[in-house]
Design a protein around this motif. Structure first.
Motif, PDB file in Angstrom:
ATOM      1  N   VAL A  85      21.879 -22.144  30.584  1.00 30.20           N
ATOM      2  CA  VAL A  85      22.263 -21.384  31.781  1.00 30.20           C
ATOM      3  C   VAL A  85      21.824 -19.926  31.681  1.00 30.20           C
ATOM      4  O   VAL A  85      21.540 -19.300  32.701  1.00 30.20           O
ATOM      5  CB  VAL A  85      23.768 -21.505  32.108  1.00 30.20           C
ATOM      6  N   ASP A  86      21.729 -19.397  30.455  1.00 31.71           N
ATOM      7  CA  ASP A  86      21.181 -18.046  30.307  1.00 31.71           C
ATOM      8  C   ASP A  86      19.718 -18.016  30.728  1.00 31.71           C
ATOM      9  O   ASP A  86      19.259 -17.057  31.335  1.00 31.71           O
ATOM     10  CB  ASP A  86      21.313 -17.555  28.863  1.00 31.71           C
ATOM     11  N   ASP A  87      18.971 -19.080  30.410  1.00 30.11           N
ATOM     12  CA  ASP A  87      17.541 -19.140  30.723  1.00 30.11           C
ATOM     13  C   ASP A  87      17.253 -19.415  32.192  1.00 30.11           C
ATOM     14  O   ASP A  87      16.374 -18.795  32.782  1.00 30.11           O
ATOM     15  CB  ASP A  87      16.847 -20.222  29.888  1.00 30.11           C
ATOM     16  N   VAL A  88      17.964 -20.369  32.783  1.00 28.38           N
ATOM     17  CA  VAL A  88      17.635 -20.785  34.151  1.00 28.38           C
ATOM     18  C   VAL A  88      18.627 -20.293  35.195  1.00 28.38           C
ATOM     19  O   VAL A  88      18.405 -20.480  36.376  1.00 28.38           O
ATOM     20  CB  VAL A  88      17.465 -22.324  34.264  1.00 28.38           C
ATOM     21  N   GLY A  89      19.716 -19.695  34.753  1.00 31.72           N
ATOM     22  CA  GLY A  89      20.710 -19.177  35.678  1.00 31.72           C
ATOM     23  C   GLY A  89      21.903 -20.095  35.810  1.00 31.72           C
ATOM     24  O   GLY A  89      21.799 -21.294  35.578  1.00 31.72           O
ATOM     25  N   GLY A  90      23.010 -19.529  36.157  1.00 31.30           N
ATOM     26  CA  GLY A  90      24.225 -20.301  36.356  1.00 31.30           C
ATOM     27  C   GLY A  90      25.303 -19.940  35.359  1.00 31.30           C
ATOM     28  O   GLY A  90      25.239 -18.916  34.684  1.00 31.30           O
ATOM     29  N   GLN A  91      26.282 -20.801  35.303  1.00 31.73           N
ATOM     30  CA  GLN A  91      27.431 -20.586  34.424  1.00 31.73           C
ATOM     31  C   GLN A  91      27.727 -21.881  33.680  1.00 31.73           C
ATOM     32  O   GLN A  91      27.709 -22.964  34.275  1.00 31.73           O
ATOM     33  CB  GLN A  91      28.645 -20.159  35.241  1.00 31.73           C
ATOM     34  N   TYR A  92      27.988 -21.786  32.392  1.00 35.13           N
ATOM     35  CA  TYR A  92      28.361 -22.942  31.584  1.00 35.13           C
ATOM     36  C   TYR A  92      29.858 -22.873  31.339  1.00 35.13           C
ATOM     37  O   TYR A  92      30.357 -21.908  30.766  1.00 35.13           O
ATOM     38  CB  TYR A  92      27.591 -22.962  30.272  1.00 35.13           C
ATOM     39  N   ILE A  93      30.559 -23.891  31.792  1.00 37.46           N
ATOM     40  CA  ILE A  93      32.013 -23.940  31.657  1.00 37.46           C
ATOM     41  C   ILE A  93      32.368 -25.070  30.701  1.00 37.46           C
ATOM     42  O   ILE A  93      32.002 -26.222  30.922  1.00 37.46           O
ATOM     43  CB  ILE A  93      32.681 -24.177  33.027  1.00 37.46           C
ATOM     44  N   VAL A  94      33.054 -24.726  29.624  1.00 38.50           N
ATOM     45  CA  VAL A  94      33.526 -25.703  28.649  1.00 38.50           C
ATOM     46  C   VAL A  94      35.023 -25.516  28.535  1.00 38.50           C
ATOM     47  O   VAL A  94      35.508 -24.400  28.331  1.00 38.50           O
ATOM     48  CB  VAL A  94      32.876 -25.494  27.264  1.00 38.50           C
ATOM     49  N   MET A  95      35.742 -26.610  28.681  1.00 36.49           N
ATOM     50  CA  MET A  95      37.197 -26.556  28.569  1.00 36.49           C
ATOM     51  C   MET A  95      37.609 -27.175  27.242  1.00 36.49           C
ATOM     52  O   MET A  95      37.511 -28.378  27.059  1.00 36.49           O
ATOM     53  CB  MET A  95      37.830 -27.275  29.746  1.00 36.49           C
ATOM     54  N   LEU A  96      38.022 -26.312  26.313  1.00 39.43           N
ATOM     55  CA  LEU A  96      38.472 -26.738  24.989  1.00 39.43           C
ATOM     56  C   LEU A  96      39.761 -26.017  24.642  1.00 39.43           C
ATOM     57  O   LEU A  96      39.952 -24.868  25.043  1.00 39.43           O
ATOM     58  CB  LEU A  96      37.441 -26.370  23.914  1.00 39.43           C
ATOM     59  N   ASN A  97      40.589 -26.672  23.878  1.00 33.41           N
ATOM     60  CA  ASN A  97      41.773 -26.002  23.357  1.00 33.41           C
ATOM     61  C   ASN A  97      41.334 -24.944  22.346  1.00 33.41           C
ATOM     62  O   ASN A  97      40.370 -25.150  21.602  1.00 33.41           O
ATOM     63  CB  ASN A  97      42.721 -27.002  22.685  1.00 33.41           C
ATOM     64  N   THR A  98      42.047 -23.842  22.314  1.00 29.87           N
ATOM     65  CA  THR A  98      41.654 -22.749  21.428  1.00 29.87           C
ATOM     66  C   THR A  98      41.700 -23.161  19.964  1.00 29.87           C
ATOM     67  O   THR A  98      40.896 -22.668  19.171  1.00 29.87           O
ATOM     68  CB  THR A  98      42.552 -21.512  21.642  1.00 29.87           C
ATOM     69  N   ASP A  99      42.613 -24.061  19.577  1.00 29.01           N
ATOM     70  CA  ASP A  99      42.667 -24.458  18.165  1.00 29.01           C
ATOM     71  C   ASP A  99      41.383 -25.167  17.748  1.00 29.01           C
ATOM     72  O   ASP A  99      40.913 -25.004  16.625  1.00 29.01           O
ATOM     73  CB  ASP A  99      43.893 -25.319  17.868  1.00 29.01           C
ATOM     74  N   MET A 100      40.765 -25.930  18.631  1.00 26.69           N
ATOM     75  CA  MET A 100      39.496 -26.569  18.310  1.00 26.69           C
ATOM     76  C   MET A 100      38.359 -25.554  18.370  1.00 26.69           C
ATOM     77  O   MET A 100      37.518 -25.497  17.478  1.00 26.69           O
ATOM     78  CB  MET A 100      39.187 -27.721  19.262  1.00 26.69           C
ATOM     79  N   PHE A 101      38.347 -24.761  19.394  1.00 21.32           N
ATOM     80  CA  PHE A 101      37.273 -23.792  19.593  1.00 21.32           C
ATOM     81  C   PHE A 101      37.172 -22.821  18.425  1.00 21.32           C
ATOM     82  O   PHE A 101      36.078 -22.496  17.971  1.00 21.32           O
ATOM     83  CB  PHE A 101      37.513 -23.033  20.908  1.00 21.32           C
ATOM     84  N   ASP A 102      38.317 -22.376  17.924  1.00 22.25           N
ATOM     85  CA  ASP A 102      38.335 -21.395  16.838  1.00 22.25           C
ATOM     86  C   ASP A 102      37.756 -21.939  15.535  1.00 22.25           C
ATOM     87  O   ASP A 102      37.380 -21.169  14.659  1.00 22.25           O
ATOM     88  CB  ASP A 102      39.758 -20.885  16.598  1.00 22.25           C
ATOM     89  N   ARG A 103      37.678 -23.254  15.388  1.00 18.09           N
ATOM     90  CA  ARG A 103      37.168 -23.866  14.150  1.00 18.09           C
ATOM     91  C   ARG A 103      35.686 -24.227  14.227  1.00 18.09           C
ATOM     92  O   ARG A 103      35.128 -24.737  13.250  1.00 18.09           O
ATOM     93  CB  ARG A 103      37.957 -25.135  13.825  1.00 18.09           C
ATOM     94  N   LEU A 104      35.041 -23.999  15.349  1.00 13.61           N
ATOM     95  CA  LEU A 104      33.648 -24.423  15.498  1.00 13.61           C
ATOM     96  C   LEU A 104      32.701 -23.511  14.725  1.00 13.61           C
ATOM     97  O   LEU A 104      32.822 -22.288  14.783  1.00 13.61           O
ATOM     98  CB  LEU A 104      33.260 -24.454  16.973  1.00 13.61           C
ATOM     99  N   PRO A 105      31.737 -24.109  14.020  1.00 14.21           N
ATOM    100  CA  PRO A 105      30.789 -23.325  13.202  1.00 14.21           C
ATOM    101  C   PRO A 105      29.574 -22.859  14.004  1.00 14.21           C
ATOM    102  O   PRO A 105      28.471 -23.372  13.845  1.00 14.21           O
ATOM    103  CB  PRO A 105      30.388 -24.327  12.108  1.00 14.21           C
ATOM    104  N   PHE A 106      29.778 -21.876  14.865  1.00 14.04           N
ATOM    105  CA  PHE A 106      28.675 -21.336  15.653  1.00 14.04           C
ATOM    106  C   PHE A 106      27.699 -20.590  14.757  1.00 14.04           C
ATOM    107  O   PHE A 106      28.075 -20.040  13.725  1.00 14.04           O
ATOM    108  CB  PHE A 106      29.200 -20.394  16.739  1.00 14.04           C
ATOM    109  N   ASP A 107      26.426 -20.536  15.181  1.00 16.46           N
ATOM    110  CA  ASP A 107      25.417 -19.758  14.465  1.00 16.46           C
ATOM    111  C   ASP A 107      25.831 -18.290  14.472  1.00 16.46           C
ATOM    112  O   ASP A 107      26.451 -17.806  15.436  1.00 16.46           O
ATOM    113  CB  ASP A 107      24.043 -19.892  15.126  1.00 16.46           C
ATOM    114  N   ASP A 108      25.448 -17.561  13.424  1.00 14.55           N
ATOM    115  CA  ASP A 108      25.805 -16.145  13.315  1.00 14.55           C
ATOM    116  C   ASP A 108      25.251 -15.309  14.457  1.00 14.55           C
ATOM    117  O   ASP A 108      25.873 -14.330  14.866  1.00 14.55           O
ATOM    118  CB  ASP A 108      25.319 -15.574  11.980  1.00 14.55           C
ATOM    119  N   ASP A 109      24.100 -15.697  15.009  1.00 15.77           N
ATOM    120  CA  ASP A 109      23.493 -14.900  16.075  1.00 15.77           C
ATOM    121  C   ASP A 109      23.988 -15.287  17.475  1.00 15.77           C
ATOM    122  O   ASP A 109      23.530 -14.734  18.464  1.00 15.77           O
ATOM    123  CB  ASP A 109      21.965 -14.979  16.019  1.00 15.77           C
TER     124      ASP A 109
END
Length: 137
Positions: free
Chosen positions: A87-111
């Motif tokens: 969505v950053d490249d082509v436009g729009g909005q990405y909506i993800v509905m997750l509980n914060t306890d799950m989201f906080d544990r996700l191993p996102f890339d450092d960048d």
């Protein structure tokens, strides 16, 4: 997308049938729920990219937590990063509905600037609660 499973082959096939097109997404490997759900993610990704390029698209891509339930946390983080990048490249909005306890544990890339992607929205099930300032009865 090789980004989800670098060690697996994948395909996207469209077949013409008398009832209209038949879409088949396949990621090699076991038929686990996690891989099947990431096939759905890949289909959504491709459909959003194509419709945005050709028709302007809907302007948003939405995924609920149920899509990610049987999926490994590394693939969840990668999928969220891919959807956000799309969505950053082509436009729009990405909506993800997750509980914060799950989201906080996700191993996102450092960048990946995850904090810039979060909208602080909470459901409040009290007499004063609501969503986006609206009360539902």
């Amino acid at each position: 997308k090789k980004a989800l499973y670098a060690d697996r082959g994948a395909s996207f096939e469209v077949q013409a049938t008398v009832n209209g097109p038949h879409f088949r997404v396949n990621i090699d490997g076991s038929r686990s729920g996690g891989i099947a759900n990431m096939e759905i993610f890949c289909f959504d990704y491709a459909l959003y990219k194509l419709t945005t390029a050709r028709l302007g698209g809907p302007g948003f891509l939405i995924h609920d937590s149920h899509l990610f339930d049987p999926v490994d946390s590394r693939q969840i983080a990668t999928a969220i990063q891919l959807g956000s990048g799309l969505v950053d490249d082509v436009g729009g909005q990405y909506i993800v509905m997750l509980n914060t306890d799950m989201f906080d544990r996700l191993p996102f890339d450092d960048d990946f600037d995850v904090k810039s992607k979060i909208m602080n929205v909470r459901l409040d099930d009290t007499d004063r609660g609501g969503l986006f300032g609206f009360r539902f009865k």
